[in-house]
Design an enzyme around this catalytic site. Structure first.
Site, PDB file in Angstrom:
ATOM      1  N   GLU A 526       0.799  -1.278   0.053  1.00 57.75           N
ATOM      2  CA  GLU A 526      -0.089   0.106  -0.053  1.00 57.75           C
ATOM      3  C   GLU A 526       0.586   1.178   0.079  1.00 57.75           C
ATOM      4  O   GLU A 526       0.557   2.109  -0.630  1.00 57.75           O
ATOM      5  CB  GLU A 526      -1.034   0.039   1.295  1.00 57.75           C
ATOM      6  CG  GLU A 526      -2.058  -1.001   1.074  1.00 57.75           C
ATOM      7  CD  GLU A 526      -1.643  -2.360   1.179  1.00 57.75           C
ATOM      8  OE1 GLU A 526      -0.828  -2.668   1.793  1.00 57.75           O
ATOM      9  OE2 GLU A 526      -2.529  -3.337   1.053  1.00 57.75           O
ATOM     10  N   HIS A 593     -12.446  -5.352   7.698  1.00 58.39           N
ATOM     11  CA  HIS A 593     -13.253  -5.211   6.536  1.00 58.39           C
ATOM     12  C   HIS A 593     -14.591  -4.412   6.669  1.00 58.39           C
ATOM     13  O   HIS A 593     -15.285  -4.284   5.910  1.00 58.39           O
ATOM     14  CB  HIS A 593     -13.524  -6.427   5.921  1.00 58.39           C
ATOM     15  CG  HIS A 593     -12.206  -7.252   5.382  1.00 58.39           C
ATOM     16  ND1 HIS A 593     -11.778  -8.158   6.102  1.00 58.39           N
ATOM     17  CD2 HIS A 593     -11.642  -7.303   4.208  1.00 58.39           C
ATOM     18  CE1 HIS A 593     -10.700  -8.643   5.444  1.00 58.39           C
ATOM     19  NE2 HIS A 593     -10.604  -8.273   4.363  1.00 58.39           N
TER      20      HIS A 593
END
Ligand SMILES: Cc1ncc(C[n+]2csc(CCOP(=O)(O)OP(=O)(O)O)c2C)c(N)n1
Ligand SMILES: [Mg+2]
Length: 805
Positions: A526, A593
Site C-alpha cells: 500500500e 473489512h
C-alpha cells in the site's frame, strides 16, 4: 593511471575537476558556517551535508535535464552542482526566509536541508520539466523519499511504453529520465525502503538509489541497523544474473574517491537510463565532520579511532590529495581556491541574513513609528503602558515578525475606544501584515490555481427512460472507461485492479480494452502504491491509485500525510501531485473489512480532499470532477454498495459532483440528521420509522468531508429544525466530532439550537464479525430512532411520551 583513465572515459577536464573541488569547498564552508549560525542563535536548527560532498559531485555529473531527484537532507552539494541551489538560498533556508524568491524550495516553511525545485509557474501550471533539473520536495521522515521515488521512475516506463503519451514532451522524451534517490545508511532499515526496492525490481524502472553510508544513524552504528552491517550485501540477491535478466545492478564505491565515484556513476547511470534497470550504489566510507546535526555532538558516541579515521578520510581532504597527486593543480592554487570558497560562503551568508532581516526590520520600524506617534497622540490614562510597550519593542535584538505584532496588539487593547490618526495607521499596518503573514505561513493548503476542483462547475447526471439499471459497480466501470478513453494520462493501479478489474470489478474488462499499462496489477504494498501514484503525478500523469480496503489505508497513511497532503503547502505552490486515492470502506464484515477510521483520515490528510459518496453514481461524479482538476483526493466508496442497483447516467463521462456541497436526501422540519457514506441508507430507514411517530427528519448527506459544506447548508437546516444529530461509523469523537465542530463552531449554528446537539457513532472498538457483530458495533436504525426520539421527548414529553418506561 586514474588520471588518464578518468580523462579518457569521462572527458573530465582539469577545469571541471577544479570546479567540482571549488563547489566541494564552498559547500563545506556553508556547513561549517551554518552550524555556527545556529549556535549564535540566528537559526533554530542545522543539519548539513559535510562529509558527503564528493559523492554528490559525481552523481550530479550524470544527472540530466528532465531527471528527478528524491533524496534527503544531506544533498546540498548535489543541489548546488546541478545549479538548483545557491549558497545564498542555502542560508535563506537556514534562516527560514519566508519568501519564494529568496528560498524557492519551501519559502521558509521547512527547516534546512529540505530541497526541491519549483515544478510549477506562478499560476500553478506545469513548467517544461524537460528543460529543468528537477527535485521532488524533501520531507523529514527517514526513507519517506522512497515511495515517491518509485513513482518518479515508473513514469519513465509509462512514457516509454505507452505511445499515446508521446505528446507529453514537457515531461519526457521516450522515458529516458532517471529517478535518482539518495538515502542514509540507517534509513535503509525502514520497511518502506525494502518495499520500494522490491517494487522497482518488479517494475523494471529507471530508479537509481545512492546510499550515503557514514556508518551511523545519529548515534546508532550500522551493526544495529543492517544485517551484516552492509546494505549492498543484504541486497545482493537483487543483483541481476546478467544483461537482459531482471533485477538490479549493484555497485559499491568509496565516499572519498572522486575518480572511483565518477567511474561508477558513469557506468551505472546509462544502464538505468537506457535499459530501465534499477541500480543501487552503496557509497561507503562516508564521514560526518560535524556529527549528525546541531542537536548533539558525535564525540559522545564515536570512538577516538573512528573520529581520527573520519578526519583522515574526509572526502574533501582526499579529493585535494588526489588533485595534487595527479597534478591538476598546485598546493598554492588550491589554497587560493579554498580561501575564495570560504569568502563566497561568508558573503552569501551575509547577503542572505541581510535580505531576511531587513524585511522584518522594515515592518518593525513602521510599527515602531506608529507606536511612538500613538504615545504622543493618545489621551488614554494608559499612556505609561503604551510608552512601555513602545520602548520594549525598540529593545528587541534580533526581531521575529511576531515581536511587532505582539506589541501592536497589546497597545491597541489600551486605546480601543480612541480614534487618532496614529491608531488608524497602526490598524492599517496590522491588517497589512496579518494578510501578508497569512500568505507566508498559511497559504497553499490546497490548490490556488484555476484548476482547483472547487472551481469545476456542476453538471447534473442526465437520465432517460432507457438509462440502464445495473449493479452499481458497472456505473463506476462506465465512468472509468470514459476517463481512460478521454485522457491517456489516466491510469489505474492497485492490488487486483488489473486482470480482474479490482475485487469489486469496477475495472472489469478495462485491462483488456486499454492494456496493462493503463489498468495495472501491483504487489501488496500500500505504501508504495501511494508513492507510485505521487511520483507519477509529479511527472504530469493522472494516477488512480487503489488501496483495496479503507482498513489498509493505514499502511499508506504516513506517506499520504507526510508527502502528498502537504506537498503544495510545504513548497508554497511549487509542486503538485494530483493523485486520486481510491478505496472502499465503512461497512462489510469484521474487524478489518468494515473500518471507518475517518478521524484518522481527517486529521492526517489536510491538503487532500476527502470524499465519502453514498453510492457509485456520486462516486463517479466525484471522479469526473477530480480528473479535471489539480488537487489530490481520497475517495472512499461504500463497500456494501457495489451490488445495489443504480442507473448509468447518459452523460457518465461528463457529469460532475461539486466538492463541499451536501445533499438533502429527505426534507423534514423536526430534526436534522447529518451523515455520509453507507450510513445514509441506515439513517433514511430510521427516518422512515420515525415518520410513523410523527417525527419528520431532515436527512443530509455531507458527501464531502474535506471540504465540508462550504455554503453552510447544514446551518440553514438547523435554522429550520433547531435540532441536530451527527452520525457515522467512526469511534465517538471521530468523524462526528469533526462535523459538529464545523457546524456549531465554524457555521455558528449553535445559536439556532433548541436541544442539545448529539452524536451517534460506533462503539469504541473495532466492528465485530457477522451480521450481529455489525449490528451491535455500528450505529443502526434503532439506535438512531431512539436517539432522535429521546431528543423529541425531551422537547415535548406530552406529545412524545417516554419510549421504554
Ligand atoms: C521516521 C523517522 N524516524 C526518526 C527520525 C529522526 N532521525 C533523523 S535523521 C536520523 C538518522 C538517519 O541516519 P541515516 O539514514 O544514516 O542518515 P545520515 O543522517 O547518517 O546521513 C534519525 C533517526 C526521522 N527523521 N524520521
Ligand atoms: Mg548515516
Amino acid at each position: 593511471m586514474y588520471k588518464f583513465e578518468l580523462l579518457r572515459t569521462q572527458k573530465l577536464s582539469r577545469e571541471e575537476i577544479l570546479k567540482d573541488y571549488r563547489l566541494a569547498c564552498e559547500s563545506r564552508q556553508a556547513s561549517l558556517i551554518g552550524r555556527k549560525e545556529v549556535f549564535m542563535g540566528k537559526a533554530k536548527f542545522g543539519i548539513f551535508g559535510d562529509g558527503k560532498e564528493v559523492a554528490q559531485l559525481a552523481m550530479a555529473r550524470y544527472f540530466q535535464s528532465g531527471d528527478f531527484r528524491s533524496g534527503y537532507y544531506r544533498d546540498q552539494t548535489f543541489m548546488m552542482a546541478i545549479g538548483e541551489l545557491t549558497l545564498q538560498q542555502f542560508f535563506a533556508q537556514l534562516y527560514a526566509h519566508a519568501d519564494v524568491n529568496a528560498e524557492p524550495a519551501t519559502a521558509g516553511r521547512c527547516m534546512t536541508g529540505h530541497f526541491g525545485t519549483r515544478l510549477l509557474d506562478e499560476d500553478g501550471k506545469w513548467k517544461n520539466l524537460m528543460s529543468l533539473k528537477n527535485s521532488s520536495a524533501d520531507i523529514s521522515p527517514t526513507a519517506s523519499q522512497m515511495p515517491r521515488l518509485v513513482g518518479l521512475a515508473y513514469a519513465s516506463k509509462l512514457y516509454r511504453e505507452n505511445p499515446d503519451l508521446k505528446f507529453m514532451t514537457n515531461f519526457s522524451v521516450n522515458g529516458n529520465e532517471v529517478a535518482f534517490g539518495t538515502i542514509g545508511n540507517a534509513s535503509t532499515s525502514e520497511g518502506m525502503f525494502f518495499e520500494a526496492i522490491n517494487a522497482a525490481g518488479v517494475l523494471k524502472i529507471p530508479m537509481l538509489v545512492s546510499v550515503w553510508d557514514d556508518g551511523y544513524g545519529i548515534s546508532v552504528p550500522s551493526e544495529y541497523q543492517t544485517t551484516k552491517g552492509s546494505i549492498s550485501e543484504v541486497l545482493s540477491g537483487f543483483q541481476r544474473a546478467g544483461e537482459g535478466e531482471s533485477g538490479y545492478e549493484i555497485f559499491k564505491a568509496k565516499g572519498w574517491d572522486y575518480a572511483g565515484l565518477c567511474e561508477v556513476y558513469a557506468k551505472a547511470v546509462p544502464i538505468c537510463r537506457e535499459d530501465h534497470v534499477p541500480v543501487l550504489i552503496h557509497v561507503e566510507e562516508v564521514t560526518q565532520p560535524q556529527g549528525h546535526s546541531t542537536s548533539g555532538s558525535h564525540e559522545r558516541y564515536k570512538s577516538k579511532e573512528r573520529l581520527a579515521w573520519e578526519e583522515e578520510f574526509d572526502c574533501n581532504k582526499k579529493m585535494r590529495e588526489w588533485i595534487l597527486a595527479n597534478e591538476y593543480a598546485t598546493s598554492d592554487m588550491l589554497n587560493t581556491l579554498e580561501a575564495e570558497a570560504k569568502e563566497a560562503a561568508r558573503l552569501a551568508k551575509n547577503n542572505a541574513w541581510n535580505d531576511y532581516i531587513s524585511e522584518i526590520k522594515a515592518d518593525q520600524d513602521e510599527a515602531q513609528t506608529y507606536l511612538d506617534l500613538l504615545v504622543g497622540q493618545t489621551n488614554s490614562e494608559y499612556v505609561g503602558r503604551l510608552s512601555e510597550i513602545a520602548t520594549e519593542l525598540r529593545k528587541t535584538g534580533t526581531p521575529n515578525r511576531y515581536d511587532a505584532i505582539k506589541a501592536v496588539k497589546k497597545a491597541l487593547r489600551f486605546i480601543r475606544t480612541e480614534k487618532t490618526p496614529a491608531k488608524r495607521d497602526l490598524m492599517g499596518w496590522l491588517e497589512r501584515v496579518t494578510g501578508e503573514n497569512a500568505d507566508r505561513y498559511n497559504s497553499y493548503v490546497i490548490s490556488q490555481s484555476d484548476e482547483s476542483p472547487l472551481l469545476v462547475p456542476e453538471i447534473k447526471p442526465v437520465y432517460t427512460e432507457t438509462s440502464p439499471l445495473v449493479d452499481a459497480r458497472e456505473v463506476l466501470g462506465a465512468c472509468f472507461d470514459a476517463a481512460l478513453a478521454r485522457d491517456p494520462r489516466v491510469f489505474a493501479l492497485g492490488e487486483d485492479v488489473g486482470k480482474i478489474g479490482d475485487v469489486n470489478q469496477a475495472f472489469a474488462g478495462l485491462q483488456d480494452k486499454y492494456g496493462e499499462l493503463r489498468v495495472t496489477d501491483t504487489g501488496i504494498r500500500e505504501c508504495t502504491i501511494a508513492g507510485q501514484g505521487i511520483g507519477a503525478a509529479l511527472r504530469g500523469l493522472r494516477p488512480i491509485a487503489e488501496i483495496q480496503y479503507l482498513d489498509y489505508l493505514l499502511y499508506a497513511i504516513q506517506i499520504l500525510s507526510d508527502d502528498l497532503a502537504c506537498l503544495q503547502y510545504r513548497t508554497k505552490g511549487g509542486q503538485k501531485a494530483p493523485v486520486i486515492i481510491r478505496t472502499r470502506g465503512h461497512r462489510l464484515e469484521g474487524v478489518w473489512h468494515s473500518g471507518s477510521p475517518i478521524g484518522v483520515v481527517l486529521s492526517s490528510l489536510r491538503g487532500m480532499h476527502v470524499l465519502v459518496p453514498r453510492d457509485m453514481t456520486q462516486a463517479a461524479g466525484f471522479y469526473n470532477t477530480l480528473l479535471q482538476s489539480d488537487d489530490p483526493a481520497l475517495v472512499i466508496e461504500c463497500l456494501n454498495g457495489y451490488r445495489l442497483k443504480e442507473r448509468i447516467p447518459e452523460n457518465i463521462g461528463e457529469f460532475t459532483v461539486p466538492l463541499g456541497v451536501p445533499e438533502i436526501l429527505k426534507e423534514g422540519e423536526d430534526i436534522t440528521i447529518v451523515t455520509y457514506g453507507s450510513m445514509c441508507r441506515v439513517v433514511l430507514e430510521a427516518a422512515r420509522q420515525l415518520e410513523e411517530f410523527g417525527i419528520r427528519c431532515e436527512v443530509i448527506d455531507v458527501q464531502s468531508l474535506l471540504p465540508f459544506d462550504i455554503h453552510h447548508a447544514i446551518a440553514d437546516s438547523i435554522r429550520k429544525t433547531h435540532r441536530i444529530i451527527f452520525t457515522d461509523e467512526d469511534v465517538p469523537g471521530g468523524g462526528t466530532a469533526f462535523m459538529m465542530q464545523k457546524v456549531l463552531d465554524d457555521q455558528e449554528a449553535y445559536q439556532w439550537l433548541d436541544s442539545q446537539p448529539r452524536t451517534v457513532s460506533a462503539y469504541e472498538h473495532r466492528p465485530s464479525y457477522s451480521s450481529d457483530g455489525d449490528y451491535f458495533s455500528k450505529p443502526n436504525a434503532e439506535d438512531i430512532f431512539d436517539r432522535v426520539y429521546e431528543i423529541m421527548h425531551e422537547s415535548d414529553p406530552l406529545k412524545f411520551p417516554p419510549l421504554y418506561s
